[in-house]
Design a protein around this motif. Structure first.
Motif, short mmCIF file in Angstrom:
data_model
loop_
_atom_site.label_atom_id
_atom_site.label_comp_id
_atom_site.label_asym_id
_atom_site.label_seq_id
_atom_site.Cartn_x
_atom_site.Cartn_y
_atom_site.Cartn_z
N GLU A 110 0.83 -1.20 0.00
CA GLU A 110 0.00 0.00 0.00
C GLU A 110 0.87 1.26 0.00
OE1 GLU A 110 -2.70 0.12 3.27
OE2 GLU A 110 -3.73 1.93 2.56
N ARG A 111 1.96 1.17 0.74
CA ARG A 111 2.88 2.33 0.81
C ARG A 111 3.49 2.61 -0.57
NH1 ARG A 111 8.18 3.95 1.99
NH2 ARG A 111 8.24 5.72 3.41
N ARG A 112 3.86 1.53 -1.24
CA ARG A 112 4.42 1.73 -2.59
C ARG A 112 3.39 2.38 -3.52
NH1 ARG A 112 6.81 -3.33 -1.38
NH2 ARG A 112 5.11 -4.44 -2.47
N GLY A 113 2.18 1.99 -3.37
CA GLY A 113 1.12 2.60 -4.20
C GLY A 113 0.94 4.08 -3.91
N VAL A 114 0.98 4.43 -2.63
CA VAL A 114 0.83 5.83 -2.25
C VAL A 114 2.02 6.65 -2.76
CG1 VAL A 114 0.68 7.43 -0.30
CG2 VAL A 114 -0.63 5.30 -0.29
N LEU A 115 3.21 6.03 -2.72
CA LEU A 115 4.39 6.73 -3.26
C LEU A 115 4.22 7.00 -4.75
CD1 LEU A 115 7.34 4.93 -1.41
CD2 LEU A 115 6.58 7.30 -1.13
N ARG A 116 3.64 6.06 -5.44
CA ARG A 116 3.40 6.30 -6.87
C ARG A 116 2.39 7.43 -7.06
NH1 ARG A 116 3.99 0.58 -7.20
NH2 ARG A 116 1.72 0.31 -6.95
N GLN A 117 1.35 7.44 -6.18
CA GLN A 117 0.37 8.52 -6.27
C GLN A 117 1.03 9.88 -6.00
OE1 GLN A 117 -2.82 7.71 -3.57
NE2 GLN A 117 -3.56 5.92 -4.73
N LEU A 118 1.96 9.86 -5.06
CA LEU A 118 2.64 11.13 -4.72
C LEU A 118 3.49 11.63 -5.89
CD1 LEU A 118 3.25 13.23 -2.52
CD2 LEU A 118 5.14 11.79 -1.78
N ALA A 119 4.12 10.67 -6.56
CA ALA A 119 4.96 11.06 -7.70
C ALA A 119 4.11 11.60 -8.85
CB ALA A 119 5.79 9.85 -8.16
N ALA A 120 2.88 11.07 -8.92
CA ALA A 120 2.03 11.49 -10.04
C ALA A 120 1.17 12.69 -9.71
CB ALA A 120 1.13 10.31 -10.46
N ALA A 121 1.26 13.20 -8.49
CA ALA A 121 0.40 14.33 -8.09
C ALA A 121 0.79 15.58 -8.88
CB ALA A 121 0.54 14.59 -6.60
N THR A 122 -0.24 16.31 -9.31
CA THR A 122 0.01 17.50 -10.13
C THR A 122 -0.41 18.77 -9.42
OG1 THR A 122 -2.16 17.16 -11.15
CG2 THR A 122 -0.20 16.25 -12.31
N THR A 123 -1.26 18.63 -8.38
CA THR A 123 -1.71 19.83 -7.69
C THR A 123 -1.23 19.76 -6.25
OG1 THR A 123 -3.76 18.78 -6.96
CG2 THR A 123 -3.79 19.89 -9.12
N PRO A 124 -1.13 20.91 -5.59
CA PRO A 124 -0.74 20.90 -4.17
C PRO A 124 -1.68 20.10 -3.30
CG PRO A 124 -0.52 23.10 -5.10
CD PRO A 124 -1.22 22.28 -6.15
N ALA A 125 -2.94 20.13 -3.64
CA ALA A 125 -3.92 19.39 -2.82
C ALA A 125 -3.69 17.89 -2.93
CB ALA A 125 -5.34 19.73 -3.29
N GLU A 126 -3.43 17.41 -4.17
CA GLU A 126 -3.19 15.97 -4.35
C GLU A 126 -1.90 15.56 -3.63
OE1 GLU A 126 -5.22 15.24 -8.74
OE2 GLU A 126 -3.04 15.45 -8.55
N THR A 127 -0.91 16.46 -3.68
CA THR A 127 0.35 16.15 -3.00
C THR A 127 0.16 16.05 -1.49
OG1 THR A 127 1.58 17.31 -4.74
CG2 THR A 127 2.71 16.94 -2.62
#
Lengths: 177, 391
Positions: free
Chosen positions: B264-281
Motif C-alpha cells: 500500500e505504501r508503494r502505491g501511495v508513493l506512486r500517487q505522490l509522484a504522479a500528483a500535479t496539484t498541491p492538494a493531491e500532493t
C-alpha cells in the motif's frame, strides 16, 4: 453327677481364671442331660457334649467372670452347639432317656411310678422352648440367673417364663390319663 | 445378649420359684409343685458308662476333633466380611493417596502440550486503534536475528506450509539453605550468560535466617533444555514446569500485514509522484504518514513475535529452608530450638500418617462390625428357628 473323673486333662494354656478340669468334672453330666433333653437323641447328645467342651477349651480366653458364672458360659456354648446340631440334622427323634429311668425304681411304689410316667408323657407334649427351660432348670441344675444368661434374658423374665412353663407342664400332667 | 430388667417378679411367681428351688435343694417336698419339680428332675437323662468312658477319653485327648467325624461346614460370611472390609480399606487408601493436591510433593515436573494462538491476523495482531504503547516500546529493542519462519508470499506460486513457530517457557522452583542463597543467585546469572541469554529482571531478598530470589530469564530457544539442566543442578528442585505455545498463526498473520502495508505504501508513493496539484500532493503525504505509522506498529509486532519464538522465558524462584536435623553442615549449628522444631515436625507427620490410616480403616472397621453384627443376628435367628422347628 456322682461319677468321678480320674483322667487328667492335658496341659493347655489356661487363662488363669478358668479351671477347665474342674469345670469338666462338675458339668459333664449336666451338659449331657440338657443336650439330650433338647435333642432327644443320646448318640447326638454325646457328640454335642464333646463338641461343647472342645469349643469351650478352644475359647476359654473369651470367658469373662464379670459376665456370669463359668457354668452359664459353658451352657451358652452347649446351647449353640445343640441348636447347630438341630439345624444340621433337621430331623427330630423321640426323646430317649436313660433306659434305667424308664423302668420303675425298686424303691418306687406303684403310685410314684404312675406319676412319673405321667410327667414323662407330659414333658413330651411341651413346646421345645418350654422343654428347654425345664431341661436347663431341672436336668442341668442351673440357677435362675445362669438360666437367664444362657437364654439371653433378664433374670425376672427368665423366672416368669419358667413359671409359665411349669404351669403348662402341670396342665399337661392333669390332662394325661 | 442379656437384657437388664429390674422389674420384680410377681409375688405368686416368686413364691412358686422359691418352692421349686427348695424342693430341688431337698429342703422340702411338700405341695404339688414341689412333687412335680422332683418328678421332673428324676426324668433327667443320664449318660451310661460307655458314654462317660468315651467322653473322658476325649477329655484326656484334649477334645481334639475326631478324624472320622464329618467336618462341620463353616460359614463364609466372616471371610466375606473380612474381604469386604479389606477392599474398602484398599479403595479408601488409594483414593487418599491419589487425591487432589499432588503438587504438595516436592520435585514435581509438569509438561504441557503446545497450545495454539488465535490464527487469524485480526485476532493475533494489535489493530491500529488498540496497539499499545508498551508494545511499541518493546519493539524498539533489537531482537537477535533468527531465520524467517516462513518464506515470503508469492502471488504466483502457492505458499508452502509455514514452519511452526513455538514459544516455550519454563518455571523452576529451587530450595536451598539460607547461607547459599547468594551463591545460587550468582549461579543463575552465570548460567544465563554462558548460554547467551539475558536477565530481564531479578530480585534477591536476604534476611537473617532466610531469604528468597526470583529471576526472569531469556535464553535462546535452542538452549532451553541445557539451561534447565544446569539451573536444576544449582539446588534442590522443588518443582519444574514447562509450557509451549504455538504462535505460527500469529507470525504468518503479522508478516502478511507488513507485506500488505508495504504494498500500500508503494502505491501511495506512486500517487505522490504522479500528483500535479498541491492538494493531491498534501493528500498523498497525509496518507503516507498514516501508512508509515501502521507499518511501524506492524513491524514491531512482528519483531515481538519473532523474539517470542527465538527466546524462551525461564522464571526461577529460589526459596530457603532451614536444614533438617542431622543435615547441619558448614557453619550452621543445631540448637535445642531446632531440636524442638524437628520434634514437633516429626510428631506432626506421625499424627498425619495416623490420621490417614484411621480414615482409611474407619469405614472398613464399621463395615466389618456391621457385617459381623448382622451375621450374629442371622445366626441367632437360625438357631432359634431350629429350636422352634424341633418337636
Amino acid at each position: 453327677m456322682t461319677t468321678s473323673l480320674t483322667v487328667p486333662l492335658p496341659a493347655r494354656p489356661i487363662a488363669g481364671r478358668l479351671d477347665f478340669d474342674a469345670l469338666y468334672r462338675s458339668s459333664r453330666d449336666d451338659i449331657y442331660a440338657y443336650v439330650a433333653t433338647l435333642l432327644r437323641d443320646p448318640s447326638a447328645a454325646e457328640d454335642v457334649t464333646a463338641l461343647t467342651f472342645e469349643r469351650a477349651l478352644r475359647r476359654q480366653r473369651s470367658y469373662r467372670p464379670g459376665r456370669g458364672s463359668e457354668r452359664g458360659w459353658l451352657f451358652g456354648i452347649a446351647r449353640n452347639a445343640a441348636l447347630d446340631e438341630l439345624r444340621r440334622r433337621r430331623r427330630t427323634s423321640a426323646m430317649v432317656t436313660d433306659p434305667a429311668s424308664d423302668a420303675p425304681s425298686p424303691h418306687d411304689d406303684a403310685e410314684q411310678a404312675l406319676r412319673r410316667a405321667g410327667v414323662r408323657a407330659a414333658l413330651a407334649t411341651l413346646e421345645p422352648r418350654d422343654r428347654e427351660l425345664i431341661a436347663l432348670k431341672f436336668h442341668a441344675g442351673l440357677s435362675n440367673g445362669e438360666l437367664a444368661r444362657v437364654l439371653g434374658l433378664s433374670e425376672s423374665n427368665a423366672g416368669t417364663q419358667l413359671h409359665r412353663a411349669m404351669q403348662r407342664l402341670r396342665k399337661a400332667c392333669d390332662a394325661t390319663p | 445378649m442379656r437384657r437388664r430388667d429390674r422389674t420384680p417378679l410377681p409375688e405368686d411367681v416368686a413364691r412358686d420359684l422359691a418352692a421349686i428351688d427348695a424342693a430341688l435343694a431337698g429342703d422340702t417336698a411338700d405341695g404339688e409343685l414341689a412333687l412335680l419339680a422332683i418328678d421332673v428332675r428324676d426324668q433327667r437323662p443320664r449318660p451310661d458308662a460307655g458314654v462317660i468312658a468315651r467322653l473322658d477319653a476325649r477329655a484326656a485327648d484334649g477334645f481334639a476333633p475326631q478324624t472320622g467325624a464329618p467336618r462341620r461346614r463353616r460359614s463364609i460370611l466372616p471371610a466375606l466380611a473380612a474381604a469386604g472390609a479389606l477392599l474398602v480399606a484398599l479403595v479408601v487408601g488409594v483414593t487418599a493417596l491419589n487425591g487432589p493436591g499432588d503438587d504438595r510433593s516436592g520435585g514435581s515436573v509438569a509438561l504441557t502440550q503446545p497450545a495454539r494462538e488465535p490464527a487469524t491476523a485480526r485476532e493475533a495482531l494489535p489493530t491500529d486503534d488498540n496497539a499499545s504503547a508498551g508494545g511499541d516500546a518493546t519493539a524498539q529493542k533489537v531482537a537477535p536475528s533468527v531465520s524467517e519462519a516462513a518464506p515470503p508470499l508469492s502471488a504466483s506460486a502457492p505458499a508452502p506450509a509455514p514452519a511452526r513457530s513455538v514459544e516455550r517457557g519454563a518455571t523452576l522452583a529451587l530450595v536451598t539453605t539460607p547461607g547459599k542463597l547468594d551463591e545460587i543467585a550468582s549461579g543463575v546469572v552465570r548460567t544465563t550468560d554462558d548460554l547467551r541469554g539475558y536477565v530481564v529482571s531479578s530480585a534477591v531478598e536476604s534476611r537473617g535466617t532466610g531469604g528468597s530470589a526470583t529471576f526472569d530469564l531469556r535464553v535462546p530457544a535452542a538452549q532451553l533444555q541445557p539451561a534447565l539442566a544446569r539451573l536444576s543442578k544449582l539446588a534442590r528442585v522443588r518443582s519444574r514446569t514447562e509450557s509451549s505455545l504455538d504462535i505460527t498463526g500469529a507470525v504468518v498473520a503479522s508478516r502478511e500485514r507488513v507485506d500488505a502495508l508495504s504494498a500500500e505504501r508503494r502505491g501511495v508513493l506512486r500517487q505522490l509522484a504522479a500528483a500535479t496539484t498541491p492538494a493531491e500532493t498534501e493528500q498523498a503525504r497525509e496518507r503516507l504518514r498514516i501508512i508509515d505509522m501502521r507499518l511501524a506498529r506492524a513491524q514491531a509486532a512482528r519483531l515481538q513475535l519473532r523474539r517470542r519464538a527465538a527466546y524462551s522465558t525461564i522464571n526461577v524462584e529460589i526459596a530457603t529452608r532451614r536444614p533438617s536435623a542431622g543435615a547441619v553442615t558448614g557453619g550452621g549449628t543445631w540448637t535445642p530450638g531446632d531440636a524442638l522444631h524437628d520434634a514437633v515436625r516429626v510428631l506432626s507427620i506421625a499424627l498425619g500418617a495416623a490420621l490417614i490410616a484411621f480414615a482409611a480403616l474407619l469405614p472398613a472397621g464399621l463395615l466389618a462390625a456391621a457385617l459381623w453384627g448382622t451375621w450374629r443376628i442371622v445366626l441367632s435367628r437360625r438357631r432359634n428357628g431350629a429350636l422352634d422347628g424341633a418337636n
